[in-house]
Design an enzyme around this catalytic site. Structure first.
Site, PDB file in Angstrom:
ATOM      1  N   ARG A   1      52.742  38.933  43.932  1.00 48.16           N
ATOM      2  CA  ARG A   1      52.286  38.933  42.543  1.00 48.16           C
ATOM      3  C   ARG A   1      51.477  40.202  42.299  1.00 48.16           C
ATOM      4  O   ARG A   1      50.465  40.438  42.962  1.00 48.16           O
ATOM      5  CB  ARG A   1      51.426  37.691  42.278  1.00 48.16           C
ATOM      6  CG  ARG A   1      50.812  37.721  40.914  1.00 48.16           C
ATOM      7  CD  ARG A   1      50.005  36.465  40.570  1.00 48.16           C
ATOM      8  NE  ARG A   1      49.402  36.692  39.277  1.00 48.16           N
ATOM      9  CZ  ARG A   1      48.113  36.587  39.010  1.00 48.16           C
ATOM     10  NH1 ARG A   1      47.253  36.187  39.919  1.00 48.16           N
ATOM     11  NH2 ARG A   1      47.665  36.853  37.808  1.00 48.16           N
TER      12      ARG A   1
ATOM     13  N   HIS B   1      46.934  41.891  32.997  1.00 49.50           N
ATOM     14  CA  HIS B   1      45.788  41.554  33.845  1.00 49.50           C
ATOM     15  C   HIS B   1      44.625  42.459  33.416  1.00 49.50           C
ATOM     16  O   HIS B   1      44.145  43.302  34.168  1.00 49.50           O
ATOM     17  CB  HIS B   1      46.155  41.736  35.326  1.00 49.50           C
ATOM     18  CG  HIS B   1      45.243  41.010  36.282  1.00 49.50           C
ATOM     19  ND1 HIS B   1      45.711  40.164  37.263  1.00 49.50           N
ATOM     20  CD2 HIS B   1      43.895  41.012  36.435  1.00 49.50           C
ATOM     21  CE1 HIS B   1      44.701  39.680  37.973  1.00 49.50           C
ATOM     22  NE2 HIS B   1      43.581  40.178  37.482  1.00 49.50           N
TER      23      HIS B   1
ATOM     24  N   GLU C   1      44.391  34.822  33.504  1.00 52.13           N
ATOM     25  CA  GLU C   1      43.061  34.290  33.185  1.00 52.13           C
ATOM     26  C   GLU C   1      42.550  34.659  31.797  1.00 52.13           C
ATOM     27  O   GLU C   1      41.538  35.354  31.660  1.00 52.13           O
ATOM     28  CB  GLU C   1      42.059  34.737  34.247  1.00 52.13           C
ATOM     29  CG  GLU C   1      42.423  34.279  35.641  1.00 52.13           C
ATOM     30  CD  GLU C   1      41.330  34.565  36.674  1.00 52.13           C
ATOM     31  OE1 GLU C   1      40.358  35.264  36.349  1.00 52.13           O
ATOM     32  OE2 GLU C   1      41.467  34.063  37.802  1.00 52.13           O
TER      33      GLU C   1
ATOM     34  N   ASN D   1      44.603  29.715  39.338  1.00 54.51           N
ATOM     35  CA  ASN D   1      43.712  30.563  40.138  1.00 54.51           C
ATOM     36  C   ASN D   1      42.454  29.742  40.407  1.00 54.51           C
ATOM     37  O   ASN D   1      41.754  29.356  39.468  1.00 54.51           O
ATOM     38  CB  ASN D   1      43.317  31.823  39.367  1.00 54.51           C
ATOM     39  CG  ASN D   1      44.493  32.755  39.096  1.00 54.51           C
ATOM     40  OD1 ASN D   1      45.622  32.488  39.503  1.00 54.51           O
ATOM     41  ND2 ASN D   1      44.227  33.854  38.417  1.00 54.51           N
TER      42      ASN D   1
ATOM     43  N   TYR E   1      38.823  29.401  42.615  1.00 57.51           N
ATOM     44  CA  TYR E   1      37.803  29.969  43.516  1.00 57.51           C
ATOM     45  C   TYR E   1      36.728  28.952  43.892  1.00 57.51           C
ATOM     46  O   TYR E   1      36.339  28.871  45.041  1.00 57.51           O
ATOM     47  CB  TYR E   1      37.185  31.226  42.878  1.00 57.51           C
ATOM     48  CG  TYR E   1      38.185  32.371  42.902  1.00 57.51           C
ATOM     49  CD1 TYR E   1      38.338  33.163  44.025  1.00 57.51           C
ATOM     50  CD2 TYR E   1      39.034  32.595  41.826  1.00 57.51           C
ATOM     51  CE1 TYR E   1      39.288  34.176  44.078  1.00 57.51           C
ATOM     52  CE2 TYR E   1      39.997  33.601  41.871  1.00 57.51           C
ATOM     53  CZ  TYR E   1      40.116  34.387  43.006  1.00 57.51           C
ATOM     54  OH  TYR E   1      41.069  35.365  43.069  1.00 57.51           O
TER      55      TYR E   1
ATOM     56  N   GLU F   1      46.213  32.497  42.696  1.00 56.54           N
ATOM     57  CA  GLU F   1      45.096  33.216  43.319  1.00 56.54           C
ATOM     58  C   GLU F   1      44.201  32.224  44.028  1.00 56.54           C
ATOM     59  O   GLU F   1      43.908  31.151  43.482  1.00 56.54           O
ATOM     60  CB  GLU F   1      44.214  33.946  42.290  1.00 56.54           C
ATOM     61  CG  GLU F   1      44.751  35.254  41.824  1.00 56.54           C
ATOM     62  CD  GLU F   1      43.798  35.976  40.878  1.00 56.54           C
ATOM     63  OE1 GLU F   1      42.560  35.926  41.069  1.00 56.54           O
ATOM     64  OE2 GLU F   1      44.309  36.593  39.930  1.00 56.54           O
TER      65      GLU F   1
END
Ligand code: BGC
Length: 445
Positions: free
Chosen positions: A78, A122, A167, A293, A295, A354
């Site tokens: 990606r 992005h 995002e 994504n 985290y 991600e």
């Protein structure tokens, strides 16, 4: 040796990067300036005054980077396409040299047996579009669709699936509400039209990609939201935050409506930004896949001062990355199973687009291995609970330019010496390679 993981046949292993974070060469190949070039040049905007002008010099070193990916045995890569390389002013004629760069990259990936998974946006908006309002201007959505058409008409014969946006939540909040990222505007809730116009751009681009038989995904930054306590005020605050961070971006895509943002004093049409027909376009016939994504989770308490209906509360007693982010692998299971509970049959197959962590400069990065292992076990658990997860793309292949943190936060499986540009695989690189090889060997049996 990595421990065995029970993941479905055909599960795709990947790594992710983004154009401004790795390419450098900002003035080469006919590229125009992006909002990140302009923002990073502002004194104090980025740590140590760093910019992405050179970053990992991937624009020149991409053959070496593709070789590193081949060495890992990746199924997918990606990366993002820099809009200002394709349309230097964000509109009008296409810069053939820009397209040719990605054309070569795509061919090299295919030659290495790696499926390209490009992201069209992005965060590196052409600066010329910022000057007409950026994503606060509805017209930017139409420009995005025009740019998308130029890219997919050139690469769509070899690239089957595309991610429209990366995002939109983080871009809106950091870029337009708080001013921590480009374009550096601090509008607080007046930033909301930037959410809607990004989603509208997604909808317009998705429609033309579908006409061409391409698969459409979007990558959202999602977080499981935990209330600080069972007190009604904390629960209400957590619900409000969940609506803003998660549902603002998944409800319109999957259900065709915006969540209730009345706790923020915001109307359903996001202050007039939403026009008749927009939500139909955004939801379209549905996504081919949802990119997630992840985290860390977020802990939310009742507000301490007026203005916003929530306050962020610390997550205690967990390890932290170099960024200070809490390491909570089970949050990924919680997030994935929560999506299925919330959206049921409306949830398309999920790909983790991600997930990763920043640590210091050490090559023997056992903390990263533990992080990745923990999060992959969380994916395995979500799959066991019935969530259709198709792949995992770690962030990131290389140490790179980490936005406002400059070169200080290293997320790579591969160490980059930013003075010499020498790439050195870390222990996590070998670990990931073995994991992929073992999974593949089991499938072949
Ligand atoms: C972004 C990446 C970023 C990573 C780590 C994500 O929000 O998509 O560009 O480097 O997180 O901060």
């Amino acid at each position: 040796m990595p421990k065995r993981l029970d993941l479905p046949a055909g599960f795709r292993w990947g790594a992710s990067t983004a154009a401004y974070q790795i390419e450098g060469a900002v003035e080469e190949g006919g590229r125009g300036p992006s909002i990140w070039d302009v923002f990073a040049a502002r004194p104090g905007a980025v740590r140590d005054g760093q910019t992405g002008a050179v970053a990992c010099d991937h624009y020149h070193r991409w053959p070496e980077d593709v070789a590193l990916m081949r060495g890992l045995g990746l199924d997918g890569y990606r990366f993002s396409i820099a809009w200002p390389r394709i349309q230097p002013t964000g509109a009008g004629p296409v810069n053939q040299e820009g397209l040719a760069f990605y054309d070569r990259l795509v061919d090299a990936l295919l030659e290495a047996g790696i499926t390209p998974l490009p992201t069209l946006f992005h965060w590196d908006l052409p600066q010329a579009l910022e000057e007409t309002g950026g994503w606060l201007d509805r017209d930017t959505a139409y420009r995005f669709a025009e740019y998308t058409a130029a890219v997919v008409d050139r690469l769509g014969d070899r690239v089957p699936a595309w991610i429209t946006l990366n995002e939109p939540f983080v871009h809106m909040v950091y870029g337009y509400a708080l001013g921590i990222h480009a374009p550096g505007r601090a509008l607080m809730l007046d930033a909301l039209p930037a959410a809607h116009h990004q989603l509208l751009g997604h909808g317009l681009a998705a429609a033309l990609m579908r006409e061409r038989g391409l698969e459409v995904l979007i990558a959202n930054n999602l977080t499981p939201v935990r209330a600080a306590s069972d007190a009604p005020a904390d629960l209400a605050a957590a619900e409000a935050y969940d609506a803003l961070h998660n549902r603002l971006f998944t409800d319109p895509l999957l259900l065709g409506r915006y969540p209730d943002l009345s706790a923020f004093g915001v109307s359903e049409d996001l202050g007039g930004a939403v026009r008749p027909g927009d939500l139909k376009l955004i939801a379209g016939p549905g996504l081919d896949g949802l990119g997630v994504n992840y985290y860390n989770p977020t802990r939310i308490a009742a507000p301490t001062d007026p203005g916003l209906p929530f306050a962020e509360a610390p997550i205690e007693d967990v390890p932290r990355t170099a960024f200070g982010w809490p390491v909570v692998p089970d949050g990924l299971r919680e997030l994935l199973t929560g999506l299925r509970t919330r959206y049921g049959a409306a949830l398309p197959p999920v790909t983790v687009t991600e997930n990763g962590c920043s640590y210091g400069e050490e090559l023997d990065d056992q903390e990263r291995i533990a992080y990745l292992d923990g999060h992959l076990r969380a994916v395995e658990a979500a799959v066991a609970e019935g969530v259709d997860v198709r792949g995992y793309f770690t962030w990131s292949l290389l140490d790179n330019f980490e936005w406002a943190e400059g070169l200080t936060q290293r997320f790579g499986l591969v160490h980059v010496d930013f003075t010499t540009q020498r790439r050195t695989p870390k222990a996590s690189y070998a670990w990931y390679r073995q994991l992929i090889a073992a999974h593949r060997a089991r499938q072949a049996r």
